[in-house]
Design an enzyme around this catalytic site. Sequence first.
Site, PDB file in Angstrom:
ATOM      1  N   TYR A 129       0.810  -1.211   0.000  1.00  0.00           N
ATOM      2  CA  TYR A 129       0.000   0.000   0.000  1.00  0.00           C
ATOM      3  C   TYR A 129       0.845   1.264   0.000  1.00  0.00           C
ATOM      4  O   TYR A 129       0.369   2.339  -0.363  1.00  0.00           O
ATOM      5  CB  TYR A 129      -0.945   0.011   1.204  1.00  0.00           C
ATOM      6  CG  TYR A 129      -2.027  -1.049   1.161  1.00  0.00           C
ATOM      7  CD1 TYR A 129      -2.135  -1.929   0.090  1.00  0.00           C
ATOM      8  CD2 TYR A 129      -2.929  -1.179   2.198  1.00  0.00           C
ATOM      9  CE1 TYR A 129      -3.114  -2.905   0.058  1.00  0.00           C
ATOM     10  CE2 TYR A 129      -3.928  -2.150   2.172  1.00  0.00           C
ATOM     11  CZ  TYR A 129      -4.004  -3.010   1.099  1.00  0.00           C
ATOM     12  OH  TYR A 129      -4.988  -3.979   1.067  1.00  0.00           O
ATOM     13  N   LYS A 175       3.810 -15.565   3.562  1.00  0.00           N
ATOM     14  CA  LYS A 175       3.844 -16.409   2.370  1.00  0.00           C
ATOM     15  C   LYS A 175       5.307 -16.691   2.054  1.00  0.00           C
ATOM     16  O   LYS A 175       5.813 -16.413   0.966  1.00  0.00           O
ATOM     17  CB  LYS A 175       3.126 -15.716   1.202  1.00  0.00           C
ATOM     18  CG  LYS A 175       2.795 -16.649   0.023  1.00  0.00           C
ATOM     19  CD  LYS A 175       1.846 -17.756   0.385  1.00  0.00           C
ATOM     20  CE  LYS A 175       1.500 -18.576  -0.873  1.00  0.00           C
ATOM     21  NZ  LYS A 175       0.756 -19.820  -0.517  1.00  0.00           N
ATOM     22  N   ASP A 207      -2.780 -18.508   3.020  1.00  0.00           N
ATOM     23  CA  ASP A 207      -3.916 -19.281   2.516  1.00  0.00           C
ATOM     24  C   ASP A 207      -4.467 -20.211   3.596  1.00  0.00           C
ATOM     25  O   ASP A 207      -5.688 -20.353   3.750  1.00  0.00           O
ATOM     26  CB  ASP A 207      -3.540 -20.065   1.252  1.00  0.00           C
ATOM     27  CG  ASP A 207      -2.132 -20.638   1.274  1.00  0.00           C
ATOM     28  OD1 ASP A 207      -1.416 -20.425   2.281  1.00  0.00           O
ATOM     29  OD2 ASP A 207      -1.740 -21.283   0.295  1.00  0.00           O
ATOM     30  N   ASP A 231      -5.507  -6.732   5.770  1.00  0.00           N
ATOM     31  CA  ASP A 231      -6.700  -6.092   5.225  1.00  0.00           C
ATOM     32  C   ASP A 231      -7.721  -7.153   4.814  1.00  0.00           C
ATOM     33  O   ASP A 231      -8.913  -7.070   5.136  1.00  0.00           O
ATOM     34  CB  ASP A 231      -6.300  -5.230   4.029  1.00  0.00           C
ATOM     35  CG  ASP A 231      -7.377  -4.245   3.616  1.00  0.00           C
ATOM     36  OD1 ASP A 231      -8.474  -4.256   4.202  1.00  0.00           O
ATOM     37  OD2 ASP A 231      -7.111  -3.453   2.696  1.00  0.00           O
ATOM     38  N   ASP A 235     -11.269  -8.555   7.229  1.00  0.00           N
ATOM     39  CA  ASP A 235     -12.631  -8.505   6.690  1.00  0.00           C
ATOM     40  C   ASP A 235     -13.243  -9.899   6.652  1.00  0.00           C
ATOM     41  O   ASP A 235     -14.448 -10.067   6.876  1.00  0.00           O
ATOM     42  CB  ASP A 235     -12.637  -7.884   5.292  1.00  0.00           C
ATOM     43  CG  ASP A 235     -12.666  -6.363   5.335  1.00  0.00           C
ATOM     44  OD1 ASP A 235     -12.552  -5.809   6.440  1.00  0.00           O
ATOM     45  OD2 ASP A 235     -12.788  -5.731   4.277  1.00  0.00           O
TER      46      ASP A 235
END
Length: 339
Positions: A129, A175, A207, A231, A235
């Site tokens: 970001y 990851k 994952d 992020d 959610d």
Amino acid sequence: IGPEVVAAAVVVLRAVGKRFGLDFDLREYPMGATGVAQHGDPFPEVTRSAVRQAHAVLLGAVGDPSLDNAPRHLKPETGLLALRAVLGVFANLRPVAIHPALLDCSPLRPEKLAGTDLLIVRELTGGLYYGEPRSNDGQSAVNTLRYSRTEIERVARVAFTTAQSRRRKLLSVDKANVLETSQLWRLVVTELGREFPDVALEHIYVDYAAMRLVSDPASIDVLLTENMFGDILSDEAAVLVGSLGLLPSASLGNGPGLYEPIHGSAPPLAGKDVANPIGAIASAAMLLRHSLGQPEAARAIEGAIARALAEGARTREIARSGETVLGTRAMTERIVAAI
């Protein structure tokens, strides 16, 4: 719905202040779409100057679909990223706890949810970001994923310290089988973990973390993650409680804290007195705890929310068939009464 839910949180702050003898100096400034409309800037200078002088910032959802195709410098999200950078808030805390009265609001079976009480600690000022260079010429696009040892260590320290006051378990998400940034993340978190021998550290790929959140959420205590993964996962975690409108957040660093519900601006609901104010109200409780040193007042708000829900107070997205539906103001009044 940002102005509506922040107004609700202010009403609750005033009520808890009256109970505990606290007086708040609250000042309102434009941000996001309102900032663009009033000043041509999603993070206007008047707001930029004010937040630097504050003890804490309570933020409403700031987006607007009319700005979806605006130049990048006018997008509300650009203002939000700049706000986080100005405040230096690098650790985002998102608690996810199941209210017993709302077990049937989630699409997950109640037995899957039993005992769920987790905290997501998300790195907030690094990663994709903020990384440079970034570009999009219409034919190809570039974003840069970059993390330094310092950025990783400071947010990981928040996560380890927080875990010490909870169930002493830390789940670090990366990851590392693919990304060099994740390999550094895992290395730094592992090294820091030696300073916290009382905290059980587990590393998992993002994952698997996504699957674990919905298959065994009660096994998670503190979940540590970089910016973009956090992020997405936070959610996803909202599905556990059944509504984005219920969840608060705190963003902490070395200066004023930033507090906001995790939901978006929901323009179709704006001005209709239907938005759930609980996420914003619970964010105000986190503000009391983390920035103002008022844990008893924070617990009073959180207890009032739990009591109102236990007594059947429901906004429309968490109401079952046949239950009375409350609007934003009515739900706020129920919480104030419980305080």
